[in-house]
Design a protein around this motif. Structure first.
Motif: not given
Length: 290
Positions: A89, A102, A104, A138-139, A156
């Protein structure tokens, strides 16, 4: 402007979800870059890489574009080590600041031999990303159930639910609150014949009806075991696919937005191989979205 608002503004209202855009064959690198550049030109704000994708899959698309955001949808926590993911990342973000997200998820027991206590494993993974310096904003998480949606809210930037309905989107928005990103995936069949459209839909739906994470979510939202049998009832197909003429497809996408989606990740379904890039259909989709 908050970081979450900035992310929403950057990705816009529509993105494209596709498995083929994560191809690793070096011979396809030019094709992937060209397709990404066209998607950016067509007005899509983001590309979501299907399958268990990773930061390296985003690189050819980011290099070929100037503003397009690329996200994983999703990266399996069982397949990629958290520390290695954090390092990847950081490398991509340094080269393309703010343009990689990102995504997940915990995948499925049938697809991951080490699948154990998925919620606890996801929390531990996020802890490791925190330690490694991956910003929470950023996730995003592939959240379906209430507990994971709460985790997407608290740890998140938001949620990227897959294979859901507007009713699920409304519940997700209620749990997330106003600020976090809510970007459900929606499958689109650009076919007006009901029999043909639903046949294409069921060909795609079949693999998911064997995965309890999805079927349990359907049952939580009012579907029955009968809806899940024989490839899925018309009611189920019509709830999780947008098919028909332009007005009907627009209306179905709009239903997710009215339910609270900030962004809809549109997966075009055709009769071609799953990793094919449906570029003509993407053009049609962009046209009908205006």
């Amino acid at each position: 402007m908050s970081t979450l608002s900035a992310l929403k503004d950057r990705i816009g209202r529509y993105g494209v979800w596709n498995v083929g855009l994560r191809a690793e064959d070096p011979a396809r690198r030019g094709e992937l870059g060209e397709a990404a550049a066209e998607l950016e030109e067509l007005g899509f704000g983001a590309v979501w890489l299907g399958g268990s994708s990773a930061a390296r899959h985003a690189v050819p698309l980011l290099e070929a574009t100037g503003t397009l955001v690329v996200g994983t949808s999703i990266q399996s926590i069982w397949q990629y080590d958290a520390e290695a993911s954090a390092a990847a990342f950081a490398g991509v973000d340094a080269a393309h600041p703010g343009r990689f997200v990102l995504g997940l998820g915990v995948s499925h027991a049938k697809l991951a031999d080490q699948y154990r206590r998925p919620y606890s494993a996801l929390v531990a993974y996020l802890d490791a990303l925190d330690t490694a310096g991956v910003p929470a904003d950023r996730r995003v998480l592939a959240a379906l159930g209430p507990k994971t949606l709460e985790l997407a809210r608290d740890r998140a930037a938001g949620a990227v639910p897959y294979l859901v309905t507007p009713e699920h989107t409304a519940l997700a928005r209620e749990i997330l609150g106003d600020a976090p990103l809510l970007a459900p995936e929606l499958k689109v069949v650009l076919e007006t014949d009901p029999g043909r459209a639903r046949s294409l839909a069921r060909d795609t739906l079949a693999m998911y009806l064997a995965l309890p994470n999805y079927t349990n979510n359907f049952l939580r939202h009012g579907f029955t075991e009968e809806d899940l049998a024989d490839g899925g009832s018309d009611r189920l197909v019509d709830a999780v696919f947008a098919w028909g003429d332009e007005d009907r497809v627009r209306e179905r996408i709009g239903a997710f937005q009215q339910a609270g989606a900030d962004h809809v990740a549109l997966q075009v379904i055709t009769d071609a191989e799953r990793d094919t890039l449906p570029r003509e259909e993407w053009r049609r989709l962009a046209s009908l979205l205006g």
